[in-house]
Design an enzyme around this catalytic site. Structure first.
Site, PDB file in Angstrom:
ATOM      1  N   SER A  44       0.871  -1.181   0.000  1.00  0.00           N
ATOM      2  CA  SER A  44       0.000   0.000   0.000  1.00  0.00           C
ATOM      3  C   SER A  44       0.903   1.224   0.000  1.00  0.00           C
ATOM      4  O   SER A  44       1.080   1.906   0.997  1.00  0.00           O
ATOM      5  CB  SER A  44      -0.935  -0.009   1.209  1.00  0.00           C
ATOM      6  OG  SER A  44      -0.241   0.184   2.401  1.00  0.00           O
ATOM      7  N   HIS A 149      -3.085  -6.329   1.773  1.00  0.00           N
ATOM      8  CA  HIS A 149      -2.187  -7.344   2.328  1.00  0.00           C
ATOM      9  C   HIS A 149      -2.752  -8.760   2.253  1.00  0.00           C
ATOM     10  O   HIS A 149      -2.120  -9.707   2.697  1.00  0.00           O
ATOM     11  CB  HIS A 149      -1.826  -7.011   3.779  1.00  0.00           C
ATOM     12  CG  HIS A 149      -0.973  -5.777   3.896  1.00  0.00           C
ATOM     13  ND1 HIS A 149      -0.700  -5.186   5.095  1.00  0.00           N
ATOM     14  CD2 HIS A 149      -0.331  -5.047   2.954  1.00  0.00           C
ATOM     15  CE1 HIS A 149       0.075  -4.126   4.887  1.00  0.00           C
ATOM     16  NE2 HIS A 149       0.301  -4.025   3.604  1.00  0.00           N
ATOM     17  N   GLU A 158      -5.266  -2.858   8.669  1.00  0.00           N
ATOM     18  CA  GLU A 158      -4.638  -3.466   9.848  1.00  0.00           C
ATOM     19  C   GLU A 158      -5.359  -3.118  11.141  1.00  0.00           C
ATOM     20  O   GLU A 158      -5.649  -1.950  11.384  1.00  0.00           O
ATOM     21  CB  GLU A 158      -3.179  -2.961   9.993  1.00  0.00           C
ATOM     22  CG  GLU A 158      -2.314  -3.285   8.813  1.00  0.00           C
ATOM     23  CD  GLU A 158      -0.953  -2.570   8.856  1.00  0.00           C
ATOM     24  OE1 GLU A 158      -0.478  -2.222   9.952  1.00  0.00           O
ATOM     25  OE2 GLU A 158      -0.400  -2.354   7.772  1.00  0.00           O
ATOM     26  N   ASP A 236      -4.718   0.729  11.218  1.00  0.00           N
ATOM     27  CA  ASP A 236      -4.203   1.431  10.041  1.00  0.00           C
ATOM     28  C   ASP A 236      -5.247   1.284   8.943  1.00  0.00           C
ATOM     29  O   ASP A 236      -5.390   0.204   8.356  1.00  0.00           O
ATOM     30  CB  ASP A 236      -2.858   0.834   9.584  1.00  0.00           C
ATOM     31  CG  ASP A 236      -2.308   1.549   8.347  1.00  0.00           C
ATOM     32  OD1 ASP A 236      -2.929   2.546   7.910  1.00  0.00           O
ATOM     33  OD2 ASP A 236      -1.255   1.115   7.826  1.00  0.00           O
ATOM     34  N   GLU A 277      -4.004   5.269  12.211  1.00  0.00           N
ATOM     35  CA  GLU A 277      -3.106   5.613  11.093  1.00  0.00           C
ATOM     36  C   GLU A 277      -3.875   5.781   9.779  1.00  0.00           C
ATOM     37  O   GLU A 277      -4.795   5.009   9.487  1.00  0.00           O
ATOM     38  CB  GLU A 277      -2.081   4.474  10.958  1.00  0.00           C
ATOM     39  CG  GLU A 277      -1.055   4.677   9.857  1.00  0.00           C
ATOM     40  CD  GLU A 277      -0.072   3.498   9.790  1.00  0.00           C
ATOM     41  OE1 GLU A 277       0.134   2.801  10.814  1.00  0.00           O
ATOM     42  OE2 GLU A 277       0.478   3.274   8.693  1.00  0.00           O
ATOM     43  N   LYS A 329       9.426   5.111   7.462  1.00  0.00           N
ATOM     44  CA  LYS A 329       9.896   3.985   6.639  1.00  0.00           C
ATOM     45  C   LYS A 329      11.004   4.520   5.741  1.00  0.00           C
ATOM     46  O   LYS A 329      10.751   5.369   4.881  1.00  0.00           O
ATOM     47  CB  LYS A 329       8.754   3.477   5.747  1.00  0.00           C
ATOM     48  CG  LYS A 329       7.558   2.885   6.485  1.00  0.00           C
ATOM     49  CD  LYS A 329       6.400   2.686   5.513  1.00  0.00           C
ATOM     50  CE  LYS A 329       5.276   1.862   6.119  1.00  0.00           C
ATOM     51  NZ  LYS A 329       4.058   1.895   5.269  1.00  0.00           N
ATOM     52  N   HIS A 357       8.104  -1.541   9.666  1.00  0.00           N
ATOM     53  CA  HIS A 357       8.434  -2.505   8.610  1.00  0.00           C
ATOM     54  C   HIS A 357       7.615  -2.178   7.361  1.00  0.00           C
ATOM     55  O   HIS A 357       6.792  -1.268   7.367  1.00  0.00           O
ATOM     56  CB  HIS A 357       8.114  -3.933   9.086  1.00  0.00           C
ATOM     57  CG  HIS A 357       6.641  -4.162   9.365  1.00  0.00           C
ATOM     58  ND1 HIS A 357       6.103  -5.408   9.569  1.00  0.00           N
ATOM     59  CD2 HIS A 357       5.582  -3.308   9.469  1.00  0.00           C
ATOM     60  CE1 HIS A 357       4.805  -5.316   9.788  1.00  0.00           C
ATOM     61  NE2 HIS A 357       4.471  -4.055   9.730  1.00  0.00           N
ATOM     62  N   LYS A 380       6.478  -0.669  14.591  1.00  0.00           N
ATOM     63  CA  LYS A 380       5.367  -1.428  14.008  1.00  0.00           C
ATOM     64  C   LYS A 380       5.998  -2.505  13.139  1.00  0.00           C
ATOM     65  O   LYS A 380       6.594  -2.202  12.097  1.00  0.00           O
ATOM     66  CB  LYS A 380       4.538  -0.453  13.185  1.00  0.00           C
ATOM     67  CG  LYS A 380       3.220  -0.974  12.716  1.00  0.00           C
ATOM     68  CD  LYS A 380       2.508   0.125  11.936  1.00  0.00           C
ATOM     69  CE  LYS A 380       1.428  -0.463  11.082  1.00  0.00           C
ATOM     70  NZ  LYS A 380       1.108   0.376   9.935  1.00  0.00           N
TER      71      LYS A 380
HETATM   72  P1  PGA Z   1       3.035  -1.415   3.010  1.00  0.00           P
HETATM   73  O1  PGA Z   1       2.039  -0.907   4.122  1.00  0.00           O
HETATM   74  O2  PGA Z   1       2.284  -2.518   2.339  1.00  0.00           O
HETATM   75  O3  PGA Z   1       3.183  -0.223   2.094  1.00  0.00           O
HETATM   76  O4  PGA Z   1       4.300  -1.837   3.620  1.00  0.00           O
HETATM   77  C1  PGA Z   1       2.210  -0.963   5.459  1.00  0.00           C
HETATM   78  C2  PGA Z   1       1.472   0.201   6.053  1.00  0.00           C
HETATM   79  O5  PGA Z   1       0.610   0.786   5.373  1.00  0.00           O
HETATM   80  O6  PGA Z   1       1.743   0.596   7.176  1.00  0.00           O
HETATM   81 ZN    ZN Z   2       0.208   2.400   6.854  1.00  0.00          ZN
END
Ligand code: PGA
Ligand code: ZN
Length: 405
Positions: A44, A149, A158, A236, A277, A329, A357, A380
């Site tokens: 995402s 995911h 999440e 999230d 989030e 990140k 992560h 996280k």
């Molecule tokens: P990602 O998402 O799939 O971009 O790692 C994790 C997140 O949105 O926190």
């Molecule tokens: Zn996120």
């Protein structure tokens, strides 16, 4: 005192991440001391984050490195992290790193810091954070989810937990026990049909967001009583991933912008969530601000896709009072030094950070070190699964090291 540590060699290879996709790993040498780093990838992804790889993929990134970058980085002073990172960005020459890609630049940047830290004989968290970087974050782990995911999960990406035990070890363990309890509840409810694990090893099942809320609540209250520990709840939304045509498209039907704002607020007021989030699409800094204004006394409103770890985007958020939290990140912005700049800005503005992560991970544990270096409130990084435990277990070791000094 050494003030020059020339880089002697850099090796770049493809390896495989937790989703089975290729990613890149870098070995960077100062004499015979090696710093190694591999980069994770998101699913995402925010619109304003660095491109993970050039259009030609990891092979194209490696070719760009061999043709254009290697000669500039060999011999470079590894202690000049800012100059090292700037050289990569300038050689790339595009706003979103379309030539080298955010993943290879991240792996280079962290491998460089690691090699320098190893050469100096200090841990990465001390090298990046200094002598006073000694406080540990609390683990925040994804326990039920969906979004991008998994195939059939909740609309919300999440549902998270963060046990507030006395030690990192115990907090990480109780998070894992909450995850286990959710698995049991899901099997009882769904009789074992179509329950699985998503990319971050959170449970995923064909349930609504409201059912997930109930299951989370039950598992958190039972696990909390069992271990006599407070467990914070987090969410999230990753709202970008279900925002279409001006509406938030839930499995159960669409919500307007105003309804989405009220819904996000209800997570704090009615459901007692602490961590909230990306409740809005990443262009709506004002929508975030409306939510933050109402619930910041009680909850942390966190920008991930909103900021993409970018200091320029964070400045807009500070100006508009969009959030009181930020997700960090490194590969969203592509270098350790720009990440550190974003963290500094956030801290100065009273915005609390969470190092995170990505959904596609490797067993690299640099996120653990950065969470200590940056004084993060949370890390996280899931609750179970080898690539998630690489970070959690490294923090358990760091906790032991800090307590014994
Ligand atoms: P990602 O998402 O799939 O971009 O790692 C994790 C997140 O949105 O926190
Ligand atoms: Zn996120």
């Amino acid at each position: 005192m050494t003030d020059e540590l020339p880089i002697d060699d850099i090796r770049v290879r493809k390896i495989i991440d937790s989703r089975g996709n290729f990613t890149v790993e870098v070995d960077l040498f100062i004499e015979d001391v090696m710093g190694r780093c591999s980069a994770p990838s998101g699913a995402s992804t925010g619109d304003t984050e660095m491109k993970a790889f050039p259009k030609s993929g990891p092979d194209g990134a490696i070719k760009f490195f061999e043709d254009k970058l290697r000669s500039k980085l060999i011999g470079y002073n590894a202690l000049d992290q800012i100059g090292f990172d700037r050289t990569i960005m300038e050689t790339d020459g595009t706003e979103y790193m379309e030539n080298v890609g955010g993943n290879l630049s991240t792996a280079l940047s962290v491998a460089n810091a690691r090699a320098a830290a190893s050469y100096l004989g200090i841990p990465l968290y001390s090298y990046v954070g200094g002598a006073f970087a000694r406080s540990l974050p609390r683990p925040m782990g994804n326990v039920i989810g969906g979004g991008k995911h998994s195939r059939e999960g909740t609309t919300i990406q999440e549902f998270l937990v963060s046990a507030q035990a006395d030690t990192f070890l115990q907090s990480a363990y109780i998070n894992a026990m909450t995850h286990r309890r959710i698995g049991e509840i899901l099997s009882e409810k769904l009789k074992g049909t179509s329950v699985g694990l998503g990319d971050e090893k959170a449970w995923t099942a064909n349930i609504s967001d409201e059912e997930a809320l109930e299951i989370l609540h039950q598992a958190v209250s039972e696990t909390s009583s069992r271990y006599h520990v407070r467990i914070l709840k987090g969410v999230d939304f990753a709202a970008n991933s279900f925002y279409e045509g001006g509406k938030y498209m839930y499995k159960n039907g669409p919500k307007t912008r105003d309804q989405q704002i009220d819904y996000a607020i209800s997570f704090s007021r009615d459901h007692d969530f602490y961590f909230i989030e990306d409740p809005m699409v990443d262009t709506d800094f004002d929508g975030f601000a409306e939510i933050t204004k109402k619930i910041s006394q009680k909850s942390l409103v966190v920008g991930d896709d909103l900021y993409t770890t970018n200091p320029e985007r964070l400045k807009i958020g500070i100006e508009k009072k969009s959030t009181n939290g930020i997700l960090i990140k490194v590969n969203q912005i592509g270098s350790l030094s720009r990440t550190a700049e974003t963290v500094r800005l956030a801290t100065a503005a009273g915005i609390r950070n969470t190092v995170s992560h990505r959904s596609g991970e490797t067993t690299d544990d640099f996120a653990a070190h950065l969470s200590v270096a940056f004084g993060s409130t949370f890390i996280k990084t899931g609750t179970i699964g080898g690539e998630r435990l690489a970070k959690l277990n490294e923090l358990i070791r760091i906790e032991e090291e800090i307590n014994s000094n």
